[in-house]
Design an enzyme around this catalytic site. Structure first.
Site, PDB file in Angstrom:
ATOM      1  CD  GLU A 179     -36.579  18.328  -6.379  1.00  0.00           C
ATOM      2  OE1 GLU A 179     -36.108  17.848  -7.430  1.00  0.00           O
ATOM      3  OE2 GLU A 179     -37.424  19.246  -6.356  1.00  0.00           O
ATOM      4  NE  ARG A 235     -41.390  31.415  -1.329  1.00  0.00           N
ATOM      5  CZ  ARG A 235     -40.669  30.851  -2.294  1.00  0.00           C
ATOM      6  NH1 ARG A 235     -41.263  30.418  -3.398  1.00  0.00           N
ATOM      7  NH2 ARG A 235     -39.381  30.703  -2.154  1.00  0.00           N
ATOM      8  CE  LYS A 295     -34.590  23.500  -3.250  1.00  0.00           C
ATOM      9  NZ  LYS A 295     -34.620  22.096  -2.774  1.00  0.00           N
TER      10      LYS A 295
END
Length: 560
Positions: free
Chosen positions: A37, A266, A276
Site C-alpha cells: 500500500e 513476518r 509503517k
C-alpha cells in the site's frame, strides 16, 4: 559471502507447496505478487516479502514464472505519489524487475464495483446505514455472537439503489457502508458481515475525484489476485484469520481464477519497530530526519547508511520462512553486511579522533609514496598510493602514556608499524596545560617497509594514519541502534520512550585520505581498524563537504 548463496533453492514450506502444485498440474507456472500500500516507505519487513515473491519468479523463470508489482491504493487519505515512487525505487534497488507487470488496485475500481453489485443481486451484500457505534455493538465479541442491524434484510432493489447513491456521492463519510452477508455467529470475527465498501470524499493520486467510495482491503485483495491470475498469494501470518473471507470473496464473485493464499511469519527485528504507522510517527514528530534517516529500518534508510542489496538478500535468505512468529537478532543483519563488505569494500584510512604524530628523523619536506593493498582479503583488488610525510594524524587512543602490558600500540618504549610503511619507535610526547595529549614524536626505523624490525625490537601491531599535509577534513556520523530495548513495544507504555539517545554521534574534523574527499555519494569502503562507512547520499558533496555514515563496525560491540 561465506554463507549459503541467497539465490540458491532451499525448499521451505512455501517452495514445497508450489513445487507440488506444479508437479500435480494445478498450474503451468507460478505467478506471485508484491502488493504494497503506498502509504509509507518500505521497510525491512517488506524486503523479506520482496525477496520471497520476486525470488520465486527468478527461480522458476524457465517455466515462465512472474512476480507482479501491484499497488494496493484503496485508501486515498493516506497514499501519495511520493510513496509510489519510493516503492518502485526500493524494489529496483534490491535487484528485482517487474517488467511490464506493474499494476494498481485503483485501475480495477470498476471491476470491484461490478463484483459488489453482483453480491448485492445474489443477496450476499447489503448497504448498512448504522452509525459506527451501532456497527461495533452489533458485531459482538469472542464470547457473544453478532446481531443483525435493521438493514440486513432490506430488499435487493433497495440495496442496489443505496449503493448507486453511495457511488454518486449522496452519502457522507460514515453514513453508509456495504457489508457482506455471511455469518454473524461465526467464531471468526472476519466473517461477521464484514464491511466491503466505505464512503470517502478524498482525492486519489491515480483516479482523482472520480470515486467517493472505496473498497476495503479484504475485498479488493482477493479480487486483484484473481484478476491478475495470481497462483499463490503469499501473506504474513496476521492474514491467516482473513483467509476464509479471502476464499469467500473468490467463491462468490465472478472472477477468472482462484488463487491460493499462503501465510508465513513476518520479519521482526530486535532493537527496532517494523510498522509503517510507528515509523511515520518517528518522522512526523522529528525523532529522525526523515524516512531515509540511516537509523530507520526502511529500505531507503539502510541504503543511505551503506547496506547493500546483496547483504539484505543474504539476510532474508538466512532467516528463512516459518509459520511461527519470532524476533530475529539485529546482529544477524549486521553480520550479513560485514560478510558482504569484507568481500567487496576497498580499504581506506581515516582518523576520527586525530592527534599529531611527528617523525623526528624524517625531513621537513621529505615525502614518500607507499603502496597499500586495497583489500587484503582479495589481492586482485590491487593497491593504491598513500603519501608519507613528516607529520601525520593518528588515532588518539593508539597512544597511551602509561600503557598496560597487553597494550601493543604506541607508548613509551613501544614500536608499531605504520600501515603500509615503516616501523616507528616512540621518542616522546607533548601534553597541553590541561594534560591533554597534543603531539607524539617517533623515529622511523629505516629499511622496515615490508620487512621485520631489527632483532630485539618488538613490533606487534600496525596502526592507520593519514598525512597531515594531504588529509581532508570530514564529518563522520556514527549510527547505533534506534532503540535501547530488544522489543521496543514492550516495557514502557510508549515505544517512543525506548529511543536510544545515543543512536547518533556526529564527529567533526575527522581526517581522511584525500581520495575520500572526492568520492561520489554512496561510495562504500572500510575505514581500516574502525568499520565500514558510506558517503552520505544526501549531504556528501564530493570535493567540498565529505560526509560519511558508519554502516557497521568491524565486530558486534552492542550488547544491549
Amino acid at each position: 559471502m561465506s554463507d549459503t548463496d541467497p539465490k540458491s533453492k532451499r525448499l521451505d514450506f512455501i517452495r514445497e507447496i508450489i513445487t507440488e502444485d506444479l508437479a500435480q498440474g494445478k498450474h503451468e507456472t507460478s505467478i506471485t505478487r508484491f502488493p504494497p500500500e503506498p502509504n509509507g516507505y518500505l521497510h525491512l519487513g517488506h524486503a523479506k516479502s520482496i525477496c520471497l515473491n520476486f525470488g520465486l519468479a527468478e527461480e522458476n523463470a524457465a517455466s515462465g514464472a512472474k512476480c507482479h508489482l501491484r499497488f494496493d491504493d484503496t485508501n486515498p487519505a493516506k497514499e501519495s505519489e511520493e510513496y509510489v515512487a519510493s516503492i518502485k525505487e526500493d524494489v529496483a534497488w534490491l535487484g528485482f524487475d517487474w517488467g511490464e507487470d506493474l499494476y494498481f488496485a485503483s485501475d480495477y475500481f470498476e471491476f470491484f464495483y461490478e463484483c459488489a453489485v453482483h453480491l448485492i443481486k445474489e443477496g450476499l451484500a447489503y448497504v448498512d446505514l448504522s452509525t459506527l457505534e451501532e456497527l461495533r455493538g452489533a458485531r459482538g465479541d469472542v464470547n457473544t455472537p453478532g446481531t443483525p442491524t435493521p438493514f440486513r434484510e432490506v430488499s435487493v432493489e433497495e440495496n442496489l439503489e443505496r449503493f448507486v447513491a453511495m457511488r454518486e456521492g449522496k452519502f457522507q463519510a460514515g453514513e453508509a457502508v456495504l457489508r457482506a452477508k455471511i455469518d454473524l455467529a461465526s467464531s471468526n470475527m472476519n466473517l461477521r458481515d464484514p464491511v466491503l465498501y466505505r464512503v470517502m470524499h478524498e482525492h486519489h493520486h491515480n483516479t482523482g475525484d472520480k470515486w467517493c467510495l472505496y473498497p476495503m482491503y479484504d475485498f479488493a485483495h482477493p479480487l486483484e489476485d484473481a484478476l491478475e491470475h495470481i497462483t499463490h498469494s503469499l501473506c504474513t501470518l496476521e492474514f491467516e484469520n482473513h483467509r476464509p473471507l479471502y476464499d469467500w470473496v473468490i467463491e462468490n464473485c465472478p472472477v477468472p481464477s482462484a488463487p491460493r493464499q499462503i501465510e508465513f511469519a513476518r520479519l521482526n527485528l530486535t532493537y527496532t519497530v517494523l510498522s509503517k504507522r510507528k515509523l511515520l510517527r518517528l518522522v512526523e514528530e522529528g525523532h529522525v530526519s526523515g524516512w531515509d534517516d540511516p537509523r530507520m529500518p526502511t529500505i531507503s534508510g539502510v541504503r543511505r547508511r551503506g547496506y547493500t542489496k546483496e547483504a539484505i538478500q543474504h539476510f532474508c535468505h538466512r532467516i528463512g520462512l516459518t509459520k511461527m512468529n519470532s524476533r530475529s537478532d539485529f546482529a544477524l543483519l549486521e553480520d550479513s553486511l560485514r560478510q558482504n563488505l569484507n568481500d567487496v569494500a576497498p580499504r581506506r584510512m581515516a582518523v576520527l579522533d586525530p592527534v599529531k604524530l611527528v617523525l623526528v628523523n624524517y625531513g621537513e619536506d621529505q615525502e614518500e609514496a607507499l603502496e597499500v593493498v586495497n583489500n587484503p582479503a582479495h589481492q586482485e583488488e590491487g593497491s593504491r598510493e598513500v603519501t608519507l610525510t613528516r607529520e601525520l594524524w593518528i588515532e588518539r587512543d593508539d597512544f597511551m602514556e602509561d600503557p598496560p602490558k597487553k597494550f601493543f600500540r604506541l607508548g613509551p618504549g613501544r614500536t608499531v608499524r605504520l600501515r603500509g610503511g615503516y616501523c616507528i619507535t616512540y621518542v616522546d610526547h607533548k601534553n597541553d596545560e590541561s594534560g591533554k595529549l597534543t603531539e607524539v614524536h617517533c623515529e622511523i626505523i629505516p629499511g622496515t617497509i615490508g620487512a621485520s624490525p631489527p632483532e630485539g625490537i618488538k613490533c606487534r601491531t600496525a596502526i592507520h594514519w593519514v598525512s597531515a599535509k594531504y588529509a581532508a577534513d570530514a564529518e563522520i556520523r556514527l549510527y547505533d541502534r534506534l532503540f535501547v530495548r530488544q522489543n521496543p513495544d514492550k516495557g514502557k507504555p510508549d515505544f517512543i520512550a525506548e529511543l536510544n539517545p545515543e543512536s547518533l554521534e556526529v564527529v567533526e574534523g575527522a581526517k581522511v585520505e584525500p581520495a575520500l574527499a572526492t568520492c561520489e555519494p554512496g561510495y562504500i569502503c572500510q575505514f581500516e581498524r574502525i568499520g565500514y562507512f558510506c558517503a552520505d547520499n544526501r549531504d556528501h558533496v564530493a570535493g567540498e563537504k565529505p560526509v560519511f555514515n558508519r554502516s557497521v563496525g568491524l565486530r558486534d560491540s552492542w550488547n544491549g
